[in-house]
Enzyme design. Structure first.
Site, PDB file in Angstrom:
ATOM      1  CE1 TYR A  58      -5.582   0.684 -16.633  1.00 31.93           C
ATOM      2  CE2 TYR A  58      -7.733   0.738 -16.021  1.00 31.93           C
ATOM      3  CZ  TYR A  58      -6.920   1.786 -17.060  1.00 31.93           C
ATOM      4  OH  TYR A  58      -6.859   1.764 -18.545  1.00 31.93           O
TER       5      TYR A  58
ATOM      6  CE  LYS B 255      -0.704   1.083   4.530  1.00 31.28           C
ATOM      7  NZ  LYS B 255      -1.914   0.756   5.786  1.00 31.28           N
TER       8      LYS B 255
ATOM      9  CB  SER C  54      -6.229   4.162 -14.795  1.00 29.33           C
ATOM     10  OG  SER C  54      -6.009   5.197 -16.103  1.00 29.33           O
TER      11      SER C  54
END
Length: 115
Positions: free
Chosen positions: A58, A9, A25
């Site tokens: 993504y 993360k 995205s």
């Protein structure tokens, strides 16, 4: 059996831009992607600390060392420039792998530079 686990993360990054007229995205500074081992086109979950919202999209690369975090396409409606976000990736591990797994945590400063 496989367990879904946190792979990595980027913690408390700041949205630097939004671009509604894009296919979709999140663009992430290439240096941050490398630090978090996020691959181009890899699925990411984004948590917006300002709104409490969550979404899946993504990752694509933004220019290295720019600190850029840009929400593109529909994601541009889910955050504003200046919002703090967490970008997370996941992996699937066996029980044995899970015992020794350590996720990668990349903390950033207010310019999205790794600490």
């Amino acid at each position: 059996m496989l367990i879904t686990a946190l792979k990595s993360k980027i913690h408390r990054a700041t949205v630097t831009a939004t671009e509604l007229d894009y296919e979709g995205s999140i663009a992430i500074d290439r240096k941050l992607m490398e630090a978090a081992r996020i691959l181009v086109n890899e699925q990411v979950q984004v948590l917006n600390l300002n709104t409490g919202g969550r979404f899946v999209t993504y990752a694509i690369e933004a220019e290295e060392n720019t600190g850029q975090i840009c929400l593109n396409g529909p994601a541009a409606r889910l955050g504003l420039e200046g919002d703090l976000i967490i970008i997370m990736t996941y992996c699937h591990l066996t029980l044995d792998e899970m015992r020794s797994h350590k996720p990668i945590i990349v903390r950033v400063d207010n310019e999205n530079k790794p600490l």
